[in-house]
Design a protein around this motif. Sequence first.
Motif, mmCIF file in Angstrom:
data_model
loop_
_atom_site.group_PDB
_atom_site.id
_atom_site.type_symbol
_atom_site.label_atom_id
_atom_site.label_comp_id
_atom_site.label_asym_id
_atom_site.label_seq_id
_atom_site.Cartn_x
_atom_site.Cartn_y
_atom_site.Cartn_z
ATOM 1 N N SER A 52 47.652 31.041 2.540
ATOM 2 C CA SER A 52 45.930 31.269 2.742
ATOM 3 C C SER A 52 45.327 31.612 2.989
ATOM 4 C CB SER A 52 46.145 30.391 4.026
ATOM 5 O OG SER A 52 46.493 30.490 4.998
ATOM 6 N N GLN A 53 44.655 31.859 2.618
ATOM 7 C CA GLN A 53 43.316 32.894 3.054
ATOM 8 C C GLN A 53 42.896 33.638 4.544
ATOM 9 O OE1 GLN A 53 42.034 29.693 2.767
ATOM 10 N NE2 GLN A 53 40.810 30.101 1.219
ATOM 11 N N THR A 54 42.657 34.297 4.926
ATOM 12 C CA THR A 54 42.339 35.382 6.097
ATOM 13 C C THR A 54 41.007 35.328 5.634
ATOM 14 O OG1 THR A 54 44.630 34.911 6.619
ATOM 15 C CG2 THR A 54 43.207 36.646 8.169
ATOM 16 N N ILE A 55 40.386 35.106 7.077
ATOM 17 C CA ILE A 55 39.138 36.915 7.064
ATOM 18 C C ILE A 55 38.921 37.055 7.852
ATOM 19 C CG2 ILE A 55 36.318 36.367 6.985
ATOM 20 C CD1 ILE A 55 36.635 33.575 4.829
ATOM 21 N N HIS A 56 37.890 38.160 7.498
ATOM 22 C CA HIS A 56 37.929 39.140 8.766
ATOM 23 C C HIS A 56 37.030 39.824 8.629
ATOM 24 C CE1 HIS A 56 42.919 40.011 8.958
ATOM 25 N NE2 HIS A 56 42.767 40.121 8.240
ATOM 26 N N GLN A 57 36.317 40.553 10.361
ATOM 27 C CA GLN A 57 34.640 40.664 10.311
ATOM 28 C C GLN A 57 34.655 41.315 12.096
ATOM 29 O OE1 GLN A 57 32.854 36.353 9.895
ATOM 30 N NE2 GLN A 57 30.610 37.249 10.080
ATOM 31 N N TRP A 58 34.686 42.478 11.553
ATOM 32 C CA TRP A 58 33.950 43.574 12.123
ATOM 33 C C TRP A 58 32.687 44.098 12.682
ATOM 34 C CZ3 TRP A 58 37.657 44.519 9.141
ATOM 35 C CH2 TRP A 58 37.782 45.279 8.305
ATOM 36 N N PRO A 59 32.020 44.487 13.929
ATOM 37 C CA PRO A 59 33.280 44.484 14.743
ATOM 38 C C PRO A 59 32.271 42.745 15.027
ATOM 39 C CG PRO A 59 30.583 45.060 15.172
ATOM 40 C CD PRO A 59 31.102 45.206 13.897
ATOM 41 N N ALA A 60 32.903 42.276 16.765
ATOM 42 C CA ALA A 60 33.379 40.900 16.590
ATOM 43 C C ALA A 60 31.848 40.644 17.648
ATOM 44 C CB ALA A 60 34.424 40.787 18.017
ATOM 45 N N THR A 61 31.087 42.404 18.468
ATOM 46 C CA THR A 61 29.806 41.505 19.621
ATOM 47 C C THR A 61 29.227 43.341 18.544
ATOM 48 O OG1 THR A 61 31.221 42.571 20.945
ATOM 49 C CG2 THR A 61 30.735 40.387 20.600
ATOM 50 N N LEU A 62 27.803 43.384 19.124
ATOM 51 C CA LEU A 62 27.156 43.894 18.541
ATOM 52 C C LEU A 62 26.135 45.098 19.630
ATOM 53 C CD1 LEU A 62 27.632 47.011 16.676
ATOM 54 C CD2 LEU A 62 26.722 46.201 15.502
ATOM 55 N N VAL A 63 25.649 45.471 20.102
ATOM 56 C CA VAL A 63 24.363 45.485 20.790
ATOM 57 C C VAL A 63 23.345 46.701 19.619
ATOM 58 C CG1 VAL A 63 22.770 45.733 22.877
ATOM 59 C CG2 VAL A 63 25.279 44.711 22.802
ATOM 60 N N GLN A 64 22.509 46.503 19.867
ATOM 61 C CA GLN A 64 21.672 47.688 18.588
ATOM 62 C C GLN A 64 20.130 47.986 19.159
ATOM 63 O OE1 GLN A 64 24.336 49.358 17.760
ATOM 64 N NE2 GLN A 64 23.144 50.027 16.008
ATOM 65 N N PRO A 65 19.700 49.027 18.896
ATOM 66 C CA PRO A 65 18.552 49.162 19.540
ATOM 67 C C PRO A 65 16.761 48.755 18.018
ATOM 68 C CG PRO A 65 18.961 51.446 19.203
ATOM 69 C CD PRO A 65 20.107 50.483 18.635
ATOM 70 N N VAL A 66 16.492 48.483 17.868
ATOM 71 C CA VAL A 66 15.112 48.450 16.942
ATOM 72 C C VAL A 66 15.156 49.111 16.380
ATOM 73 C CG1 VAL A 66 13.006 47.663 16.431
ATOM 74 C CG2 VAL A 66 13.689 46.044 18.240
ATOM 75 N N GLY A 67 15.050 49.354 15.113
ATOM 76 C CA GLY A 67 14.542 49.949 14.193
ATOM 77 C C GLY A 67 16.144 51.166 14.159
ATOM 78 N N SER A 68 17.638 50.589 14.594
ATOM 79 C CA SER A 68 18.502 51.527 13.935
ATOM 80 C C SER A 68 19.370 50.764 12.855
ATOM 81 C CB SER A 68 19.795 51.691 15.334
ATOM 82 O OG SER A 68 19.822 50.236 15.671
ATOM 83 N N PRO A 69 20.421 51.549 12.075
ATOM 84 C CA PRO A 69 20.952 50.508 10.895
ATOM 85 C C PRO A 69 21.882 49.867 11.600
ATOM 86 C CG PRO A 69 21.576 52.948 11.169
ATOM 87 C CD PRO A 69 20.587 53.202 11.911
ATOM 88 N N LEU A 70 22.076 49.267 10.729
ATOM 89 C CA LEU A 70 23.453 48.001 10.441
ATOM 90 C C LEU A 70 24.593 47.966 9.418
ATOM 91 C CD1 LEU A 70 24.710 45.754 12.183
ATOM 92 C CD2 LEU A 70 22.980 44.349 10.837
ATOM 93 N N SER A 71 25.936 48.356 9.355
ATOM 94 C CA SER A 71 26.867 47.698 8.707
ATOM 95 C C SER A 71 28.140 46.734 9.094
ATOM 96 C CB SER A 71 27.276 49.180 8.074
ATOM 97 O OG SER A 71 28.164 48.468 7.466
ATOM 98 N N LEU A 72 27.134 45.836 9.447
ATOM 99 C CA LEU A 72 29.238 44.536 9.168
ATOM 100 C C LEU A 72 29.729 44.583 8.216
ATOM 101 C CD1 LEU A 72 26.682 41.816 10.731
ATOM 102 C CD2 LEU A 72 27.954 44.068 12.073
ATOM 103 N N GLU A 73 31.395 44.332 8.231
ATOM 104 C CA GLU A 73 32.050 44.192 7.315
ATOM 105 C C GLU A 73 33.432 43.205 7.086
ATOM 106 O OE1 GLU A 73 33.905 47.692 6.380
ATOM 107 O OE2 GLU A 73 35.954 47.383 4.860
ATOM 108 N N CYS A 74 33.251 42.300 6.360
ATOM 109 C CA CYS A 74 34.028 41.780 6.108
ATOM 110 C C CYS A 74 35.490 41.007 4.982
ATOM 111 C CB CYS A 74 33.138 40.361 5.470
ATOM 112 S SG CYS A 74 34.160 38.396 5.155
#
Lengths: 110, 115
Positions: A1-23
């Motif tokens: 069966s499949q497993t899906i990983h995501q990270w990070p679990a939580t993230l606090v970022q300031p306005v204007g900063s970049p973002l990268s979420l991985e799956c």
Amino acid sequence: SQTIHQWPATLVQPVGSPLSLECTVEGTSNPNLYWYRQAAGRGLQLLFYSVGIGQISSEVPQNLSASRPQDRQFILSSKKLLLSDSGFYLCAEGQDNEQFFGPGTRLTVL
Amino acid sequence: SQKIEQNSEALNIQEGKTATLTCNYTNYSPAYLQWYRQDPGRGPVFLLLIRENEKEKRKERLKVTFDTTLKQSLFHITASQPADSATYLCALENAGGTSYGKLTFGQGTILTVHP
């Protein structure tokens, strides 16, 4: 069966900063992959989907982009975050008319 | 425009009773309809799928009906338990064409089962 990983679990970022979420997905090959956002107390909004490496379709115009550099990897990005980008981001894999969701990333933009 | 509505934002019932949740849609011709369960802070989990040519489907204490004339699905949990408390989401994919399995979700109904 499949497993899906995501990270990070939580993230606090300031306005204007970049973002990268991985799956990343295990246990399946050539999956259809999806990024959803869920605002507080609301349903899921489909942001992007991908049917293969390098193939990305955007569902709504927004401040975000997605990429699929490998078969089982799906990345959600932004160059400059907005306050309205806050939410719960979910990656999903579609198989046989069902979707399997990852654990999600809670993003707070301050 | 296409629309999916889950009529109740919240539903409170007593343990042992049957919970009935409603999903209505407009301007869709769905090949199937799905129900998911979502616990706080977690991703949705698939429960049941019912196809356009099926009237009813059951799985343990769960029952789903699908009326394409009324454009409505009902989701029932019989002999409800406090552990059934969660948000329940309905989702649709359009029939025909190449939709790539894309789903549109309702906003969800928060079910609370009281002991």
